[in-house]
Design a protein around this motif. Sequence first.
Motif, PDB file in Angstrom:
ATOM      1  N   PRO A  26     168.693   5.552 -32.971  1.00 21.53           N
ATOM      2  CA  PRO A  26     167.377   5.923 -32.425  1.00 21.53           C
ATOM      3  C   PRO A  26     167.093   5.282 -31.063  1.00 21.53           C
ATOM      4  O   PRO A  26     166.476   5.909 -30.204  1.00 21.53           O
ATOM      5  N   ALA A  27     167.563   4.057 -30.855  1.00 19.01           N
ATOM      6  CA  ALA A  27     167.339   3.401 -29.567  1.00 19.01           C
ATOM      7  C   ALA A  27     168.071   4.130 -28.445  1.00 19.01           C
ATOM      8  O   ALA A  27     167.512   4.360 -27.369  1.00 19.01           O
ATOM      9  N   MET A  28     169.309   4.527 -28.693  1.00 18.76           N
ATOM     10  CA  MET A  28     170.066   5.275 -27.685  1.00 18.76           C
ATOM     11  C   MET A  28     169.435   6.638 -27.427  1.00 18.76           C
ATOM     12  O   MET A  28     169.337   7.062 -26.270  1.00 18.76           O
ATOM     13  N   VAL A  29     169.023   7.319 -28.482  1.00 13.65           N
ATOM     14  CA  VAL A  29     168.423   8.642 -28.327  1.00 13.65           C
ATOM     15  C   VAL A  29     167.151   8.549 -27.489  1.00 13.65           C
ATOM     16  O   VAL A  29     166.952   9.334 -26.547  1.00 13.65           O
ATOM     17  N   LEU A  30     166.308   7.597 -27.790  1.00 16.72           N
ATOM     18  CA  LEU A  30     165.048   7.471 -27.068  1.00 16.72           C
ATOM     19  C   LEU A  30     165.280   7.157 -25.594  1.00 16.72           C
ATOM     20  O   LEU A  30     164.694   7.795 -24.714  1.00 16.72           O
ATOM     21  N   LEU A  31     166.147   6.216 -25.314  1.00 15.36           N
ATOM     22  CA  LEU A  31     166.405   5.839 -23.928  1.00 15.36           C
ATOM     23  C   LEU A  31     167.091   6.966 -23.162  1.00 15.36           C
ATOM     24  O   LEU A  31     166.719   7.273 -22.023  1.00 15.36           O
ATOM     25  N   ALA A  32     168.071   7.603 -23.754  1.00 17.13           N
ATOM     26  CA  ALA A  32     168.758   8.711 -23.082  1.00 17.13           C
ATOM     27  C   ALA A  32     167.813   9.895 -22.879  1.00 17.13           C
ATOM     28  O   ALA A  32     167.898  10.599 -21.868  1.00 17.13           O
ATOM     29  N   TRP A  33     166.913  10.107 -23.799  1.00 19.57           N
ATOM     30  CA  TRP A  33     165.941  11.191 -23.666  1.00 19.57           C
ATOM     31  C   TRP A  33     165.010  10.953 -22.474  1.00 19.57           C
ATOM     32  O   TRP A  33     164.677  11.882 -21.744  1.00 19.57           O
ATOM     33  N   PHE A  34     164.601   9.702 -22.272  1.00 17.55           N
ATOM     34  CA  PHE A  34     163.781   9.382 -21.102  1.00 17.55           C
ATOM     35  C   PHE A  34     164.528   9.705 -19.811  1.00 17.55           C
ATOM     36  O   PHE A  34     163.947  10.212 -18.863  1.00 17.55           O
ATOM     37  N   GLY A  35     165.804   9.400 -19.777  1.00 18.34           N
ATOM     38  CA  GLY A  35     166.606   9.700 -18.591  1.00 18.34           C
ATOM     39  C   GLY A  35     166.802  11.186 -18.384  1.00 18.34           C
ATOM     40  O   GLY A  35     166.862  11.666 -17.251  1.00 18.34           O
ATOM     41  N   ALA A  36     166.910  11.939 -19.466  1.00 15.89           N
ATOM     42  CA  ALA A  36     167.102  13.385 -19.358  1.00 15.89           C
ATOM     43  C   ALA A  36     165.858  14.070 -18.816  1.00 15.89           C
ATOM     44  O   ALA A  36     165.944  15.147 -18.226  1.00 15.89           O
ATOM     45  N   ALA A  37     164.705  13.442 -18.989  1.00 14.77           N
ATOM     46  CA  ALA A  37     163.456  14.029 -18.509  1.00 14.77           C
ATOM     47  C   ALA A  37     163.276  13.847 -17.004  1.00 14.77           C
ATOM     48  O   ALA A  37     162.387  14.456 -16.413  1.00 14.77           O
ATOM     49  N   GLN A  38     164.097  13.018 -16.369  1.00 17.80           N
ATOM     50  CA  GLN A  38     163.993  12.781 -14.927  1.00 17.80           C
ATOM     51  C   GLN A  38     164.557  13.959 -14.152  1.00 17.80           C
ATOM     52  O   GLN A  38     165.526  14.584 -14.569  1.00 17.80           O
ATOM     53  N   ALA A  39     163.979  14.231 -13.007  1.00 18.95           N
ATOM     54  CA  ALA A  39     164.420  15.363 -12.187  1.00 18.95           C
ATOM     55  C   ALA A  39     165.695  15.044 -11.406  1.00 18.95           C
ATOM     56  O   ALA A  39     166.508  15.926 -11.173  1.00 18.95           O
ATOM     57  N   GLU A  40     165.870  13.795 -11.014  1.00 18.61           N
ATOM     58  CA  GLU A  40     167.026  13.423 -10.193  1.00 18.61           C
ATOM     59  C   GLU A  40     168.237  13.115 -11.084  1.00 18.61           C
ATOM     60  O   GLU A  40     168.135  12.330 -12.025  1.00 18.61           O
TER      61      GLU A  40
END
Length: 173
Positions: A6-20
């Motif tokens: 869950p920690a990896m999913v949450l952090l990677a999901w935040f990065g996927a939401a970035q435009a750059e």
Amino acid sequence: MLWAVPAMVLLAWFGAAQAEPRHAVTTAALALALGVAILGNGLGGADPSLEATAAIRWAPRRALHLAAIAVLTATVVTVVTTAPAGVVLRDAAGLTGLAALAATLFGRRLAWTLPVVTGCVSAGIPAIPEPFALYLLTWAGQPPDSVAALTTAAVFAVTGAAAYLTRGPRRIG
């Protein structure tokens, strides 16, 4: 593993939401570092004397453990992030090697140190080609076509795995 996924999913999901795209790569590196750090605590048994004296071959079990950490972290982050799969695989292998090296040098309780420091440095310092030493230091956040990052990750993966397979985790106490 209960907390790593869950920690990896949450952090990677935040990065996927970035435009750059660069943010997706650095966040994926952070997510991988977090997952490897959590799972790296298992790079050694609870009883070091038992592990040192057991009549079984530890090298194959250690290799399987390292492979499982690398595959699990790479799979979870690849599914969630928009970072290229090659970058995720490169970083998973290199960070797992760093965790193995840290377990060998410092013991299993400090196996998290090298992956976390590498992930934080790679996320906090921009990926610039000059100076070259800084470029190597931020290998986990480098773009997919970086030969230096791939070479650095391969060196860490092979060195860490070789040290961990031959020596095992450092016995503390």
